[in-house]
Enzyme design. Structure first.
Site, PDB file in Angstrom:
ATOM      1  N   LYS A  89       6.773  -4.741   2.238  1.00  0.00           N
ATOM      2  CA  LYS A  89       6.960  -4.526   3.680  1.00  0.00           C
ATOM      3  C   LYS A  89       7.096  -5.830   4.461  1.00  0.00           C
ATOM      4  CE  LYS A  89       5.434   0.115   4.488  1.00  0.00           C
ATOM      5  NZ  LYS A  89       4.856   0.598   3.204  1.00  0.00           N
ATOM      6  N   GLU A 111       4.987   1.358  14.995  1.00  0.00           N
ATOM      7  CA  GLU A 111       4.208   2.556  14.709  1.00  0.00           C
ATOM      8  C   GLU A 111       3.757   2.450  13.255  1.00  0.00           C
ATOM      9  OE1 GLU A 111       7.453   2.633  14.131  1.00  0.00           O
ATOM     10  OE2 GLU A 111       7.333   3.454  12.107  1.00  0.00           O
ATOM     11  N   SER A 377       6.498  -1.838  -5.937  1.00  0.00           N
ATOM     12  CA  SER A 377       6.563  -2.121  -4.498  1.00  0.00           C
ATOM     13  C   SER A 377       5.270  -2.685  -3.917  1.00  0.00           C
ATOM     14  CB  SER A 377       6.960  -0.860  -3.741  1.00  0.00           C
ATOM     15  OG  SER A 377       6.065   0.202  -4.024  1.00  0.00           O
TER      16      SER A 377
HETATM   17  C1  PLP Z   1       5.156   1.801   2.614  1.00  0.00           C
HETATM   18  C2  PLP Z   1       5.223   1.683   1.136  1.00  0.00           C
HETATM   19  C3  PLP Z   1       6.193   2.396   0.377  1.00  0.00           C
HETATM   20  C4  PLP Z   1       7.145   3.387   0.970  1.00  0.00           C
HETATM   21  O1  PLP Z   1       8.079   2.875   1.861  1.00  0.00           O
HETATM   22  P1  PLP Z   1       9.616   2.739   1.504  1.00  0.00           P
HETATM   23  O2  PLP Z   1      10.255   2.446   2.824  1.00  0.00           O
HETATM   24  O3  PLP Z   1      10.090   4.014   0.900  1.00  0.00           O
HETATM   25  O4  PLP Z   1       9.754   1.618   0.545  1.00  0.00           O
HETATM   26  C5  PLP Z   1       6.227   2.182  -0.991  1.00  0.00           C
HETATM   27  N1  PLP Z   1       5.362   1.361  -1.610  1.00  0.00           N
HETATM   28  C6  PLP Z   1       4.415   0.679  -0.925  1.00  0.00           C
HETATM   29  C7  PLP Z   1       3.495  -0.212  -1.672  1.00  0.00           C
HETATM   30  C8  PLP Z   1       4.320   0.823   0.466  1.00  0.00           C
HETATM   31  O5  PLP Z   1       3.369   0.142   1.132  1.00  0.00           O
END
Ligand code: PLP
Length: 393
Positions: A89, A111, A377
């Site tokens: 993010k 938000e 992610s």
């Molecule tokens: C917020 C988040 C997501 C989901 O958001 P996307 O916009 O679909 O990438 C996925 N993995 C983590 C670790 C997150 O914090």
């Protein structure tokens, strides 16, 4: 065929900007300026510099040897979990804070649902010394207390949204109202590839650094830029958009998004938007939305707060419709099992969101010589309580 956004902000039939009249000045300014700014020399220099020295990029591309042995193939993990603040993010919030500065904005609003995007936004506002207001559903403020405390320590003002269900949708409404009232000095940082044009394209461009790095890192390690497939979890779809971006036109690279099925796609507790949804408008863009026969939004459910969203970015709706990407789903139980497997095979505790991408490994065929990239992610620190409750350590 192009999988990129067109001049009007559409991916095929999806996207656009379905906004109230009063938001036109804000959105038009962004639509006219964003490409000029993010392609400018100064912006590129600042963005690259902060990604390197502040976020810690490039994030490693790690060959997961023991995981690969289990599946009899080659699996690499793109380690977005190692970024500052623990997920992908931050790539987007760094980009948007630099954009806001270029536009001369003095105040940031955002938000947040689970609080991860709120923390990433509060972080870059502290970094730049810019005032930060985060709208969060009052129920989420209670459920996500540690992230609320982090945001406040970072200097952000967290305002609970007390209307409706007191969750993400209500926080989004409050943020939009704020923006309409403060069009000149305020920038609204959206956290995924959702919302009106140009947000989906802008956020995808900031996250595209993920696939840009994968290409040269794979070349360095295996002498080829293109993997056979890329797998990423999908909530709004920003980490997947970033992991797919530079492979979209290489049709030999299979792209797989993984949605949260919650307790199962045949229960009423799920967040698998592309599997269960229909075309509709949500958060000012046309996409696919989980809705009832008469168009009411269905409350989503997932064990992972970050995937608990009833819509999906328009880019993914189009990749799904054109069959350029495949979308699978994973249930809470499959996700917990995949998270434990990665932890004990590789010594990496993944975020619950990322474990959805790992759970898909069991659902696909991979040949021994093939290379599969899983976009990891985020890290699992924030999910320890859930893990401990389930595994009973
Ligand atoms: C917020 C988040 C997501 C989901 O958001 P996307 O916009 O679909 O990438 C996925 N993995 C983590 C670790 C997150 O914090």
């Amino acid at each position: 065929m192009s999988y990129q956004v067109n001049k009007k902000g559409y991916y095929g039939e999806f996207g656009g900007a379905f906004i109230p009249e009063m938001m036109h000045p804000n959105i038009e300014e962004l639509q006219q300026e964003y490409m000029k700014i993010i392609n400018s020399y100064n912006f590129r220099q600042d963005f690259i510099d902060l990604l390197k020295h502040y976020v810690g990029r490039p994030s490693p591309l790690y060959f997961a040897k023991r995981l690969s042995e289990i599946y009899q193939t080659n699996i690499f993990l793109k380690r977005e979990d190692l970024n500052h603040t623990g997920s992908h993010k931050i790539n987007n919030t760094i980009g948007q804070i630099l954009l806001a500065k270029s536009l001369g904005k003095k105040r940031i609003i955002a938000e947040t649902g689970a609080g991860q995007h709120g923390v990433a936004t509060a972080t870059v506002c502290a970094l730049m010394g810019i005032k930060c207001i985060v709208y969060m559903g009052a129920l989420d403020v209670q459920r996500q207390a540690p992230n609320v405390k982090k945001m406040r320590m970072l200097g952000a003002e967290v305002i609970p949204a007390v209307s409706g269900n007191q969750t993400l949708k209500d926080a989004t409404n409050e943020a939009m109202r704020d923006w309409i009232n403060n069009p000149v000095d305020t920038h609204y940082i959206i956290g995924s590839v959702v919302g009106p044009h140009p947000y989906p394209d802008m956020v995808a461009r900031f996250q595209a650094v993920i696939s840009e790095e994968i290409k040269w890192q794979l070349d360095e390690q295996r002498g080829r830029e293109l993997p056979d497939r890329v797998i990423a979890c999908v909530g709004g779809g920003s980490n997947a958009a970033g992991a797919f971006y530079h492979f979209l036109d290489s049709e030999d690279v299979e792209l797989i998004g993984v949605e949260a099925a919650g307790k199962g796609v045949d229960t009423n507790e799920s967040a698998a938007t592309l599997t269960l949804g229909k075309p509709g408008v949500l958060h000012s863009a046309k996409s696919v939305v989980m809705q009832t026969e008469d168009g009411q939004i269905i409350e989503p459910y997932s064990i992972s707060a970050g995937l608990d969203y009833p819509g999906i970015g328009p880019m993914h709706a189009n990749l799904f419709a054109t069959k350029r990407a495949k979308y699978l789903w994973a249930t809470d139980d499959e996700v917990l099992e995949a998270a434990l497997q990665l932890t004990q095979l590789e010594g990496i505790i993944p975020a619950l969101e990322s474990a959805h991408a790992l759970a898909a490994l069991k659902k696909i065929d991979m040949k021994p010589e093939e290379i599969t990239i899983v976009n990891l992610s985020g890290r699992g620190d924030k999910d320890m309580e859930t893990y401990l409750n389930h595994f009973g350590y």
